[in-house]
Design a protein around this motif. Structure first.
Motif, PDB file in Angstrom:
ATOM      1  N   THR A 460       0.723  -1.186  -0.051  1.00  0.00           N
ATOM      2  CA  THR A 460      -0.111  -0.094  -0.093  1.00  0.00           C
ATOM      3  C   THR A 460       0.747   1.134   0.193  1.00  0.00           C
ATOM      4  N   ASN A 461       0.387   2.281  -0.621  1.00  0.00           N
ATOM      5  CA  ASN A 461       1.221   3.562  -0.761  1.00  0.00           C
ATOM      6  C   ASN A 461       0.104   4.794  -0.899  1.00  0.00           C
ATOM      7  N   PHE A 510      -2.868   7.842   7.658  1.00  0.00           N
ATOM      8  CA  PHE A 510      -3.796   7.389   6.396  1.00  0.00           C
ATOM      9  C   PHE A 510      -2.822   6.577   5.366  1.00  0.00           C
ATOM     10  N   GLN A 511      -1.569   6.987   5.509  1.00  0.00           N
ATOM     11  CA  GLN A 511      -0.706   6.190   4.615  1.00  0.00           C
ATOM     12  C   GLN A 511      -0.923   4.718   4.496  1.00  0.00           C
ATOM     13  N   ASN A 512      -1.256   4.181   5.758  1.00  0.00           N
ATOM     14  CA  ASN A 512      -1.165   2.761   6.004  1.00  0.00           C
ATOM     15  C   ASN A 512      -2.648   2.170   5.527  1.00  0.00           C
ATOM     16  N   CYS A 513      -3.259   2.792   4.991  1.00  0.00           N
ATOM     17  CA  CYS A 513      -4.808   2.520   4.676  1.00  0.00           C
ATOM     18  C   CYS A 513      -4.909   1.458   3.439  1.00  0.00           C
ATOM     19  N   VAL A 514      -5.496   0.191   3.844  1.00  0.00           N
ATOM     20  CA  VAL A 514      -5.469  -0.745   2.684  1.00  0.00           C
ATOM     21  C   VAL A 514      -7.257  -0.556   2.181  1.00  0.00           C
ATOM     22  N   GLY A 538      -3.099   3.454  -2.453  1.00  0.00           N
ATOM     23  CA  GLY A 538      -3.657   2.315  -1.858  1.00  0.00           C
ATOM     24  C   GLY A 538      -2.996   1.125  -2.088  1.00  0.00           C
ATOM     25  N   PRO A 539      -3.585  -0.031  -1.794  1.00  0.00           N
ATOM     26  CA  PRO A 539      -2.717  -1.248  -1.905  1.00  0.00           C
ATOM     27  C   PRO A 539      -2.757  -1.640  -3.515  1.00  0.00           C
ATOM     28  N   ASN A 540      -1.672  -2.592  -3.472  1.00  0.00           N
ATOM     29  CA  ASN A 540      -1.369  -2.815  -4.743  1.00  0.00           C
ATOM     30  C   ASN A 540      -1.155  -4.509  -4.987  1.00  0.00           C
ATOM     31  N   TYR A 541      -2.335  -5.192  -4.743  1.00  0.00           N
ATOM     32  CA  TYR A 541      -2.313  -6.717  -4.372  1.00  0.00           C
ATOM     33  C   TYR A 541      -1.741  -7.320  -5.687  1.00  0.00           C
ATOM     34  N   PRO A 542      -0.681  -8.012  -5.332  1.00  0.00           N
ATOM     35  CA  PRO A 542      -0.353  -8.929  -6.709  1.00  0.00           C
ATOM     36  C   PRO A 542      -1.249  -9.935  -7.387  1.00  0.00           C
TER      37      PRO A 542
END
Length: 544
Positions: A460-461, A510-514, A538-542
């Motif tokens: 996440t970013n 808020f940077q941690n938010c998934v 946000g997240p970048n799920y593989p």
């Protein structure tokens, strides 16, 4: 402040969200008319980046949409080979036999999949049909016409400073207008929430109910891997503290999905859903499976659990809600992707007929009728009492009564009628003084992990200079209300460690938010409003 000037683009249908519902709608529109102008806007950095699912797919939706999906290489590679159901105690387990279960619980013919990869494949099919898909384009506003009807969305606004002002690289985004707008944002989408409130679409409906689903991907010892095996558990560690359970799915390449769901109507604000998940992995059955393996990904998201009686009205002038924006999950099956696909198709067919008839900007009532009376409604109506029975009577009673009700619904009737849910999940939270704190073992770093370490495995970013997308309606409420009354449960219900209390101050990381939306749902004061951050964040799920 001067009114922002934006470029506009005109389409027949504007679709927000490139999940299974939105992509199915886009594909079906083009199948019906290759000249139809369709655009799909996706807030993730790529299609599939924000997709997290229980990952056993009933292919009925895909069968209807793309009947030759096998020939076209859809990533459905692992058919379910065995179903296991267990009731767990702290050190042991009891298997629940399959034969007394209603037929709808059978996973025969289903597939263990990565829904992120399925959506990536669906996006390829859509683009081959000429559909425009724009990833990294968060939709921040609804655009209304003079009559108050939905006519489009604002997408691609970038460059705001933390205080909301326009920075030196500010981009106002553009307005995308359509004869109809489809909202397929997933659970608790910010635009869907606005539309539901503006048009009072939940009037006379039961409140929507939710669960928090957390999932890790593990690579395990090949000797322990059983490709196609599906296991569900209930009981320990939640016990009477909360409803919920687990899933363990063996996909290809010696990988296993390990997931845990906690129903968000739990009463004790000391409950820590993430730590319940971590504790679950220390059960002997699970620990033996994972020993020697490694966790390679983590994610979390809310799940709509209200079912048939909680679905809001799905249409308003110019707009339709699709999939989890409505809440179409079959709770006992832990499946909603098939219904999301079917809803996208139904919305597309209704919009196509309306446009062909010269209509635009009105209510697609034909779509709503098809959802409630067609395959989706029939699927959800059969299981509509499982969730309220569990909430009212607990796990063991609900297994008996819920199973009985599903059997009778198989034959077209229910002795219970349609039960009510009652309170929202936020209202279900009781004061901390009426409950004992719960002690959780410290993560060992081998089977169990702290939240921040796991969040790093969600990739996440968020751009830190932008306004926080987790907004407090009243900044005083966390410490003046939630802390004394509820021991500020945001510290615990968030599965990403976004909220902390530091030196008597409420801190939002808020940077941690998934993007799970749990805070928007469970905050007992309903003081947190989740809005869309900049596109791509946000997240970048593989391959979750």
């Amino acid at each position: 402040m001067a009114e922002i000037e934006r470029e506009t683009m005109e389409y027949d249908v504007v679709i927000v969200g490139a999940g299974p519902a939105g992509l199915s709608a886009a594909i079906r529109l083009k199948q019906l008319d290759p000249n139809r102008e369709v655009v799909v806007l996706e807030k993730g950095s790529e299609v599939g980046a924000h997709i997290l699912s229980g990952a056993v797919l009933d292919p009925c939706g895909l069968d209807a949409l793309i009947p030759d999906w096998k020939e076209k290489g859809a990533p459905l590679n692992v058919p379910v080979k065995e179903d296991n159901f267990y009731m767990l105690g702290e050190a042991g387990k009891v298997r629940i036999p399959n034969f007394p279960m209603p037929p709808l619980m059978n996973n025969h013919g289903n597939y263990i999949v990565s829904m992120g990869n399925v959506c990536r494949w669906m996006a390829e099919q859509a683009e081959e049909l000429g559909i425009e898909i724009f990833p990294g384009m968060a939709c921040s506003e609804i655009v209304y016409d003079e009559a108050g009807n939905v006519k489009g969305v604002v997408a691609g606004e970038f460059g705001k400073e933390a205080d909301g002002s326009h920075g030196p690289n500010y981009e106002p985004g553009m307005e995308l207008h359509g004869k109809y707008v489809f909202l397929s944002e997933g659970v608790r989408g910010s635009l869907s929430k606005e539309v539901i409130a503006k048009y009072d679409l939940s009037q006379d409906k039961e409140p929507q109910k939710f669960g928090l689903g957390m999932k890790e991907i593990w690579e395990i010892d090949p000797a322990k891997h059983k490709e196609g095996s599906v296991t569900h558990t209930m009981g320990w560690p939640l016990g009477k503290n909360a409803g919920g359970g687990s899933f363990i799915y063996h996909l290809e390449n010696n990988q296993v999905y390990v997931g845990f769901v906690v129903h968000l109507n739990y009463r004790n604000p000391h409950l820590f859903p993430y730590m319940e998940f971590q504790r679950f992995k220390h059960h002997p059955m699970v620990a033996e499976l994972l020993e020697g393996g490694k966790r390679v990904a983590y994610g979390a998201r809310a799940i709509s659990e209200g079912g048939y009686q909680s679905m809001p009205k799905m249409v308003a002038p110019g707009v339709a809600l699709l999939g989890c924006s409505v809440g179409m999950v079959n709770v006992p099956r832990i499946k909603g992707n098939h219904n999301a696909m079917l809803s996208g198709m139904a919305a597309a067919e209704a919009a196509h007929a309306a446009i062909e008839a010269g209509r635009s900007g009105d209510e697609l009532t034909e779509y709503e009728t098809e959802v409630r009376t067609g395959a989706i409604g029939k699927d959800l109506k059969k299981v509509r009492n499982v969730k309220p029975l569990w909430s009212k009577y607990g796990l063991l009673a609900s297994l008996t009564l819920g199973g009985f009700d599903m059997w009778t619904n198989t034959f077209g009737f229910s002795l219970f009628g349609t039960l009510k849910h009652g309170k929202t999940d936020a209202e279900a939270t009781e004061q901390a003084s009426t409950h004992k704190p719960i002690e959780y073992p410290k993560p060992d770093g081998k089977l169990s992990f702290d939240r921040l370490t796991n969040v790093s495995f969600s990739m996440t970013n968020h751009e830190e200079s932008q306004p926080a997308h987790l907004q407090l309606k009243d900044p005083n409420v966390p410490m003046s209300v939630n802390m004394p009354k509820y021991a500020e449960p945001a510290q615990r219900y968030c599965p990403a460690g976004v909220y902390e209390v530091v030196d008597d101050k409420f801190v939002i990381n808020f940077q941690n938010c998934v993007h799970c939306k749990t805070c928007d749902i469970k905050d007992p004061s309903q003081n947190i409003n989740w809005v869309t951050p900049q596109g791509g964040d946000g997240p970048n799920y593989p391959n979750m």
